[in-house]
Design a protein around this motif. Structure first.
Motif, PDB file in Angstrom:
ATOM      1  N   SER A  61      32.065 -18.336   8.515  1.00 35.98           N
ATOM      2  CA  SER A  61      32.878 -17.402   7.741  1.00 35.98           C
ATOM      3  C   SER A  61      32.186 -16.068   7.478  1.00 35.98           C
ATOM      4  CB  SER A  61      33.279 -18.028   6.408  1.00 35.98           C
ATOM      5  OG  SER A  61      32.150 -18.208   5.579  1.00 35.98           O
ATOM      6  N   VAL A  62      30.869 -15.997   7.700  1.00 34.79           N
ATOM      7  CA  VAL A  62      30.150 -14.755   7.413  1.00 34.79           C
ATOM      8  C   VAL A  62      29.590 -14.094   8.669  1.00 34.79           C
ATOM      9  CG1 VAL A  62      29.541 -15.661   5.146  1.00 34.79           C
ATOM     10  CG2 VAL A  62      27.847 -15.751   6.996  1.00 34.79           C
ATOM     11  N   LYS A  63      29.759 -14.731   9.805  1.00 35.37           N
ATOM     12  CA  LYS A  63      29.238 -14.154  11.055  1.00 35.37           C
ATOM     13  C   LYS A  63      29.841 -12.777  11.304  1.00 35.37           C
ATOM     14  CE  LYS A  63      28.131 -18.460  13.473  1.00 35.37           C
ATOM     15  NZ  LYS A  63      28.485 -19.380  14.590  1.00 35.37           N
ATOM     16  N   GLY A  64      28.972 -11.836  11.637  1.00 34.71           N
ATOM     17  CA  GLY A  64      29.416 -10.481  11.888  1.00 34.71           C
ATOM     18  C   GLY A  64      29.518  -9.625  10.636  1.00 34.71           C
ATOM     19  N   ARG A  65      29.406 -10.250   9.462  1.00 30.33           N
ATOM     20  CA  ARG A  65      29.492  -9.487   8.208  1.00 30.33           C
ATOM     21  C   ARG A  65      28.184  -9.527   7.420  1.00 30.33           C
ATOM     22  NH1 ARG A  65      32.787 -11.142   4.280  1.00 30.33           N
ATOM     23  NH2 ARG A  65      32.733 -13.353   4.855  1.00 30.33           N
ATOM     24  N   PHE A  66      27.501 -10.663   7.474  1.00 28.27           N
ATOM     25  CA  PHE A  66      26.262 -10.839   6.716  1.00 28.27           C
ATOM     26  C   PHE A  66      25.069 -10.835   7.675  1.00 28.27           C
ATOM     27  CE2 PHE A  66      28.020 -13.427   2.864  1.00 28.27           C
ATOM     28  CZ  PHE A  66      29.000 -12.462   2.668  1.00 28.27           C
ATOM     29  N   THR A  67      23.949 -10.326   7.181  1.00 33.40           N
ATOM     30  CA  THR A  67      22.715 -10.339   7.962  1.00 33.40           C
ATOM     31  C   THR A  67      21.569 -10.805   7.079  1.00 33.40           C
ATOM     32  OG1 THR A  67      23.484  -8.479   9.316  1.00 33.40           O
ATOM     33  CG2 THR A  67      21.126  -8.992   9.370  1.00 33.40           C
ATOM     34  N   ILE A  68      20.864 -11.829   7.551  1.00 37.12           N
ATOM     35  CA  ILE A  68      19.691 -12.321   6.835  1.00 37.12           C
ATOM     36  C   ILE A  68      18.445 -11.774   7.513  1.00 37.12           C
ATOM     37  CG2 ILE A  68      19.508 -14.453   8.189  1.00 37.12           C
ATOM     38  CD1 ILE A  68      18.627 -15.857   5.561  1.00 37.12           C
ATOM     39  N   SER A  69      17.455 -11.430   6.692  1.00 40.66           N
ATOM     40  CA  SER A  69      16.181 -10.951   7.230  1.00 40.66           C
ATOM     41  C   SER A  69      15.064 -11.372   6.282  1.00 40.66           C
ATOM     42  CB  SER A  69      16.199  -9.430   7.405  1.00 40.66           C
ATOM     43  OG  SER A  69      16.420  -8.781   6.175  1.00 40.66           O
ATOM     44  N   ARG A  70      13.842 -11.322   6.778  1.00 39.47           N
ATOM     45  CA  ARG A  70      12.716 -11.708   5.941  1.00 39.47           C
ATOM     46  C   ARG A  70      11.524 -10.813   6.199  1.00 39.47           C
ATOM     47  NH1 ARG A  70      11.033 -17.747   7.575  1.00 39.47           N
ATOM     48  NH2 ARG A  70       9.039 -17.248   6.599  1.00 39.47           N
ATOM     49  N   ASP A  71      10.692 -10.698   5.196  1.00 38.70           N
ATOM     50  CA  ASP A  71       9.427  -9.974   5.295  1.00 38.70           C
ATOM     51  C   ASP A  71       8.344 -10.993   5.000  1.00 38.70           C
ATOM     52  OD1 ASP A  71       7.078  -8.513   4.693  1.00 38.70           O
ATOM     53  OD2 ASP A  71       8.256  -6.762   4.135  1.00 38.70           O
ATOM     54  N   ASN A  72       7.683 -11.464   6.040  1.00 38.20           N
ATOM     55  CA  ASN A  72       6.706 -12.536   5.868  1.00 38.20           C
ATOM     56  C   ASN A  72       5.510 -12.092   5.034  1.00 38.20           C
ATOM     57  OD1 ASN A  72       8.130 -14.483   7.367  1.00 38.20           O
ATOM     58  ND2 ASN A  72       7.351 -13.639   9.281  1.00 38.20           N
ATOM     59  N   ALA A  73       5.100 -10.865   5.197  1.00 38.63           N
ATOM     60  CA  ALA A  73       3.938 -10.376   4.446  1.00 38.63           C
ATOM     61  C   ALA A  73       4.221 -10.361   2.942  1.00 38.63           C
ATOM     62  CB  ALA A  73       3.557  -8.981   4.925  1.00 38.63           C
ATOM     63  N   LYS A  74       5.433  -9.988   2.584  1.00 40.45           N
ATOM     64  CA  LYS A  74       5.810  -9.926   1.170  1.00 40.45           C
ATOM     65  C   LYS A  74       6.433 -11.227   0.685  1.00 40.45           C
ATOM     66  CE  LYS A  74       6.650  -4.930   1.142  1.00 40.45           C
ATOM     67  NZ  LYS A  74       7.653  -3.861   0.893  1.00 40.45           N
ATOM     68  N   LYS A  75       6.685 -12.156   1.617  1.00 38.59           N
ATOM     69  CA  LYS A  75       7.351 -13.429   1.287  1.00 38.59           C
ATOM     70  C   LYS A  75       8.675 -13.154   0.585  1.00 38.59           C
ATOM     71  CE  LYS A  75       3.237 -16.266   1.412  1.00 38.59           C
ATOM     72  NZ  LYS A  75       2.292 -17.149   0.709  1.00 38.59           N
ATOM     73  N   MET A  76       9.468 -12.330   1.244  1.00 41.58           N
ATOM     74  CA  MET A  76      10.781 -12.003   0.718  1.00 41.58           C
ATOM     75  C   MET A  76      11.851 -12.281   1.763  1.00 41.58           C
ATOM     76  SD  MET A  76      10.360  -8.629  -1.658  1.00 41.58           S
ATOM     77  CE  MET A  76      11.990  -8.959  -2.360  1.00 41.58           C
ATOM     78  N   VAL A  77      13.036 -12.588   1.291  1.00 46.16           N
ATOM     79  CA  VAL A  77      14.188 -12.779   2.154  1.00 46.16           C
ATOM     80  C   VAL A  77      15.336 -11.958   1.580  1.00 46.16           C
ATOM     81  CG1 VAL A  77      14.962 -14.869   0.946  1.00 46.16           C
ATOM     82  CG2 VAL A  77      15.669 -14.456   3.313  1.00 46.16           C
ATOM     83  N   TYR A  78      16.129 -11.416   2.486  1.00 50.28           N
ATOM     84  CA  TYR A  78      17.220 -10.530   2.101  1.00 50.28           C
ATOM     85  C   TYR A  78      18.529 -11.037   2.717  1.00 50.28           C
ATOM     86  CZ  TYR A  78      13.128  -7.550   1.453  1.00 50.28           C
ATOM     87  OH  TYR A  78      11.898  -7.052   1.089  1.00 50.28           O
ATOM     88  N   LEU A  79      19.625 -10.702   2.048  1.00 50.73           N
ATOM     89  CA  LEU A  79      20.937 -10.982   2.615  1.00 50.73           C
ATOM     90  C   LEU A  79      21.778  -9.730   2.442  1.00 50.73           C
ATOM     91  CD1 LEU A  79      22.687 -13.187   3.950  1.00 50.73           C
ATOM     92  CD2 LEU A  79      23.638 -13.640   1.670  1.00 50.73           C
ATOM     93  N   GLU A  80      22.034  -9.071   3.564  1.00 50.27           N
ATOM     94  CA  GLU A  80      22.889  -7.893   3.573  1.00 50.27           C
ATOM     95  C   GLU A  80      24.315  -8.367   3.773  1.00 50.27           C
ATOM     96  OE1 GLU A  80      21.445  -4.737   3.284  1.00 50.27           O
ATOM     97  OE2 GLU A  80      23.462  -3.930   3.033  1.00 50.27           O
ATOM     98  N   MET A  81      25.182  -8.054   2.827  1.00 51.43           N
ATOM     99  CA  MET A  81      26.562  -8.534   2.877  1.00 51.43           C
ATOM    100  C   MET A  81      27.508  -7.342   2.980  1.00 51.43           C
ATOM    101  SD  MET A  81      26.386 -11.553   0.005  1.00 51.43           S
ATOM    102  CE  MET A  81      25.986 -10.425  -1.336  1.00 51.43           C
ATOM    103  N   ASN A  82      28.246  -7.274   4.057  1.00 49.15           N
ATOM    104  CA  ASN A  82      29.202  -6.193   4.292  1.00 49.15           C
ATOM    105  C   ASN A  82      30.613  -6.759   4.407  1.00 49.15           C
ATOM    106  OD1 ASN A  82      27.145  -4.131   4.491  1.00 49.15           O
ATOM    107  ND2 ASN A  82      26.657  -4.937   6.513  1.00 49.15           N
ATOM    108  N   SER A  83      31.578  -5.877   4.294  1.00 52.77           N
ATOM    109  CA  SER A  83      32.993  -6.270   4.407  1.00 52.77           C
ATOM    110  C   SER A  83      33.285  -7.489   3.534  1.00 52.77           C
ATOM    111  CB  SER A  83      33.337  -6.561   5.873  1.00 52.77           C
ATOM    112  OG  SER A  83      33.079  -5.439   6.684  1.00 52.77           O
TER     113      SER A  83
END
Length: 115
Positions: A61-83
């Motif tokens: 349901s989120v393919k093409g709208r959401f993007t997950i990414s991570r920064d290993n050095a900072k030990k962070m994860v992000y979720l960009e949610m569009n549309s």
């Protein structure tokens, strides 16, 4: 002690965007980082996940709208949610899985999509 600190939730109109962030305060290496969500009256579901090799997986349901990414050095994860859609309304939880298979959860961030 492991602590996951989430930020970035809020109220947004349909079609809008939000970015969730999660900081993992942990000394161990993280195998998989993920975002789950739970809407009222529904079971918690996997939204997106990303491994240390940046292999990603998304709920259909989120393919093409959401993007997950991570920064290993900072030990962070992000979720960009569009549309964003009203049906994306839920509490979003950050999750990490260590190489030992131990799992940890964030406190949850409310995302509300409404006009």
């Amino acid at each position: 002690q492991v602590q996951l600190v989430e930020s970035g939730g809020g109220l947004v109109q349909p079609g809008g965007s939000l970015r969730l962030s999660c900081a993992a305060r942990i000394i161990f290496s993280i195998y998989r980082m993920a975002w789950y969500r739970q809407a009222p009256g529904k079971q918690r579901e996997l939204v997106a996940s990303i491994t240390g090799r940046n292999n990603t997986n998304y709920h259909d349901s989120v393919k093409g709208r959401f993007t997950i990414s991570r920064d290993n050095a900072k030990k962070m994860v992000y979720l960009e949610m569009n549309s964003l859609k009203p049906e994306d309304t839920a509490v979003y939880y950050c999750n990490i899985q260590l190489y030992s298979s131990n799992n940890y959860w964030g406190q949850g961030a409310q995302v509300t999509v409404s006009s």
